[in-house]
Design an enzyme around this catalytic site. Structure first.
Site, PDB file in Angstrom:
ATOM      1  N   ARG A  65       0.801  -1.234   0.000  1.00  0.00           N
ATOM      2  CA  ARG A  65       0.000   0.000   0.000  1.00  0.00           C
ATOM      3  C   ARG A  65       0.829   1.276   0.000  1.00  0.00           C
ATOM      4  O   ARG A  65       0.561   2.183  -0.796  1.00  0.00           O
ATOM      5  CB  ARG A  65      -0.915   0.040   1.228  1.00  0.00           C
ATOM      6  CG  ARG A  65      -2.159  -0.777   1.086  1.00  0.00           C
ATOM      7  CD  ARG A  65      -2.540  -1.364   2.417  1.00  0.00           C
ATOM      8  NE  ARG A  65      -1.538  -2.332   2.813  1.00  0.00           N
ATOM      9  CZ  ARG A  65      -1.542  -3.610   2.399  1.00  0.00           C
ATOM     10  NH1 ARG A  65      -2.524  -4.054   1.678  1.00  0.00           N
ATOM     11  NH2 ARG A  65      -0.577  -4.448   2.748  1.00  0.00           N
ATOM     12  N   THR A  66       1.783   1.383   0.886  1.00  0.00           N
ATOM     13  CA  THR A  66       2.484   2.665   1.026  1.00  0.00           C
ATOM     14  C   THR A  66       3.293   2.942  -0.232  1.00  0.00           C
ATOM     15  O   THR A  66       3.237   4.045  -0.794  1.00  0.00           O
ATOM     16  CB  THR A  66       3.386   2.651   2.280  1.00  0.00           C
ATOM     17  OG1 THR A  66       2.622   2.126   3.360  1.00  0.00           O
ATOM     18  CG2 THR A  66       3.866   4.044   2.626  1.00  0.00           C
ATOM     19  N   LYS A  95      27.241  -3.185  -1.542  1.00  0.00           N
ATOM     20  CA  LYS A  95      28.711  -3.027  -1.527  1.00  0.00           C
ATOM     21  C   LYS A  95      29.194  -2.285  -0.287  1.00  0.00           C
ATOM     22  O   LYS A  95      30.367  -1.977  -0.166  1.00  0.00           O
ATOM     23  CB  LYS A  95      29.151  -2.261  -2.780  1.00  0.00           C
ATOM     24  CG  LYS A  95      28.726  -2.909  -4.080  1.00  0.00           C
ATOM     25  CD  LYS A  95      29.058  -2.000  -5.258  1.00  0.00           C
ATOM     26  CE  LYS A  95      28.058  -2.180  -6.383  1.00  0.00           C
ATOM     27  NZ  LYS A  95      28.083  -1.049  -7.316  1.00  0.00           N
ATOM     28  N   ARG A 116      11.262   3.903   3.771  1.00  0.00           N
ATOM     29  CA  ARG A 116      10.784   2.908   4.749  1.00  0.00           C
ATOM     30  C   ARG A 116      11.992   2.078   5.179  1.00  0.00           C
ATOM     31  O   ARG A 116      12.802   1.665   4.340  1.00  0.00           O
ATOM     32  CB  ARG A 116       9.718   2.003   4.140  1.00  0.00           C
ATOM     33  CG  ARG A 116       9.437   0.796   5.035  1.00  0.00           C
ATOM     34  CD  ARG A 116       8.255   0.001   4.600  1.00  0.00           C
ATOM     35  NE  ARG A 116       7.017   0.723   4.880  1.00  0.00           N
ATOM     36  CZ  ARG A 116       5.804   0.176   4.797  1.00  0.00           C
ATOM     37  NH1 ARG A 116       5.675  -1.096   4.450  1.00  0.00           N
ATOM     38  NH2 ARG A 116       4.725   0.865   5.060  1.00  0.00           N
ATOM     39  N   HIS A 145       4.424   5.704  11.538  1.00  0.00           N
ATOM     40  CA  HIS A 145       4.024   5.595  10.134  1.00  0.00           C
ATOM     41  C   HIS A 145       3.073   6.785   9.890  1.00  0.00           C
ATOM     42  O   HIS A 145       1.859   6.618   9.772  1.00  0.00           O
ATOM     43  CB  HIS A 145       3.333   4.261   9.901  1.00  0.00           C
ATOM     44  CG  HIS A 145       3.140   3.870   8.464  1.00  0.00           C
ATOM     45  ND1 HIS A 145       3.305   4.753   7.404  1.00  0.00           N
ATOM     46  CD2 HIS A 145       2.792   2.679   7.908  1.00  0.00           C
ATOM     47  CE1 HIS A 145       3.061   4.111   6.269  1.00  0.00           C
ATOM     48  NE2 HIS A 145       2.749   2.850   6.549  1.00  0.00           N
TER      49      HIS A 145
HETATM   50  N1   CP Z   1      -0.418  -0.098   5.722  1.00  0.00           N
HETATM   51  C1   CP Z   1       0.798  -0.354   5.234  1.00  0.00           C
HETATM   52  O1   CP Z   1       1.800   0.284   5.621  1.00  0.00           O
HETATM   53  O2   CP Z   1       0.846  -1.320   4.289  1.00  0.00           O
HETATM   54  P1   CP Z   1       2.152  -1.738   3.486  1.00  0.00           P
HETATM   55  O3   CP Z   1       3.119  -2.326   4.486  1.00  0.00           O
HETATM   56  O4   CP Z   1       1.706  -2.701   2.449  1.00  0.00           O
HETATM   57  O5   CP Z   1       2.737  -0.477   2.884  1.00  0.00           O
END
Ligand code: CP
Length: 321
Positions: A65-66, A95, A116, A145
């Site tokens: 999703r993100t 590396k 992320r 998040h």
């Molecule tokens: N909600 C969420 O962060 O989903 P993903 O880990 O798929 O990005």
């Protein structure tokens, strides 16, 4: 404790690292632009808002999703992305390139970096390494998040027209769930919210998080049994137990799926007007039969709002709105 640069109505050039940066006024601004980006996406309008802009999507941890919604959001607005998925395998990180050097490289190629990472605090480290471009936290380990919380808060606001005077249930892995940590921070910005926290005792909020949230004025009620669920909750926010944060399989198996949303549970404890949310992925803690319930929004508005809110956020941060 990290101190983040407050937004105070000025999004342009700001790193987006924590919900602690936001005020209710900032959320009002982003929600009002999200109403507009929703129309752009729904009507398949050709937008040139991000024409000439490139954003790096640097994902050290898996994502559906993100990653997908940031990529879609930027493209919906006429921008482009550099997609670096699993840099530990497919970039010069293999590396021995440091995080700081990777950030300096991609800030030379793009106008913003969305990151992320599995380690808490990495988005902040990346922001400190970047000299010219804003960094957006797309999830840092068990930390936060923030963009997920923005879409969650927008989904709640869409339904109830307010973010105060709400009763909520947040369930699952509250110790490791970064979406929960950002959402509680967001709900703490508003008056008179009460959150029931349903989890196995091993997965309660950390003492530090709980104390921090309580100091901000929100009412938290920890429960370990579904019979203690309130009958008048406005929303339930279910989460999965975060297998990847456990040291061994046995400990995970002992606590996973202690609380599963079933039709019986929803009938017994759910209210008629509530919504049922989940950041996804789910791994058994909401039965598929629930998807048909009109109160279940996790595969409907909550998902779509992820793209709309990220369209608004990225355009604001790049100074295009
Ligand atoms: N909600 C969420 O962060 O989903 P993903 O880990 O798929 O990005």
């Amino acid at each position: 404790m990290a101190h983040f640069d407050k937004i105070n109505g000025k999004f342009k050039g700001k790193d987006i690292l924590s919900l602690d940066q936001f005020t209710p006024k900032d959320l009002e601004i982003i929600f009002s632009f999200t109403d507009k980006t929703k129309e752009i996406a729904k009507n398949a309008q050709h937008s040139h808002v991000l024409s000439g802009n490139i954003v790096t999507l640097l994902f050290y941890e898996p994502s559906s999703r993100t990653f997908g919604s940031f990529a879609a959001a930027i493209k919906q607005l006429g921008g482009q992305t550099i997609d670096i998925l699993n840099p530990q395998q497919f970039s010069s990180v293999v590396k021995g390139e440091t995080l700081e050097d990777t950030i300096r490289v991609f800030e030379a190629y793009s106008d913003a970096i969305v990151i992320r990472h599995s380690d808490i605090g990495t988005a902040q480290k990346a922001a400190e390494a970047a000299s010219f471009v804003p960094v957006i936290n797309a999830g840092d380990g068990i930390g936060e998040h923030p963009t997920q919380a923005l879409l969650d808060l927008y989904t709640i606001f869409e339904k109830f027209g307010r973010l105060d005077n709400l009763t909520a249930v947040i369930a699952g892995d509250l110790l490791n769930g970064r979406t929960v940590h950002s959402l509680i921070r967001g709900l703490s910005l508003y008056k008179n919210n009460t959150i029931y926290l349903l989890s196995p005792k091993e997965l309660k909020l950390s003492v530090y998080d709980k104390d921090t949230f309580i100091k901000s004025g929100i009412k938290l009620i920890e429960i370990q049994n579904e019979v203690d669920l309130p009958a008048d909750a406005h929303f339930w926010y279910w989460t999965r137990v975060q297998k990847e944060r456990f040291q061994n399989e046995k400990t995970y198996q002992a606590v996973k799926n202690k609380f599963i949303v079933t039709p019986e549970m929803l009938k017994k404890y759910g209210s008629k007007d509530m919504i049922l949310m989940h950041p996804l992925p789910r791994v058994g803690e909401i039965l598929p039969v629930i998807d048909e319930d009109p109160r279940a929004v996790y595969l409907k508005s909550q998902i779509r709002n992820g793209m709309y809110i990220r369209m608004a956020l990225i355009a604001l941060v790049l100074g295009k709105l």
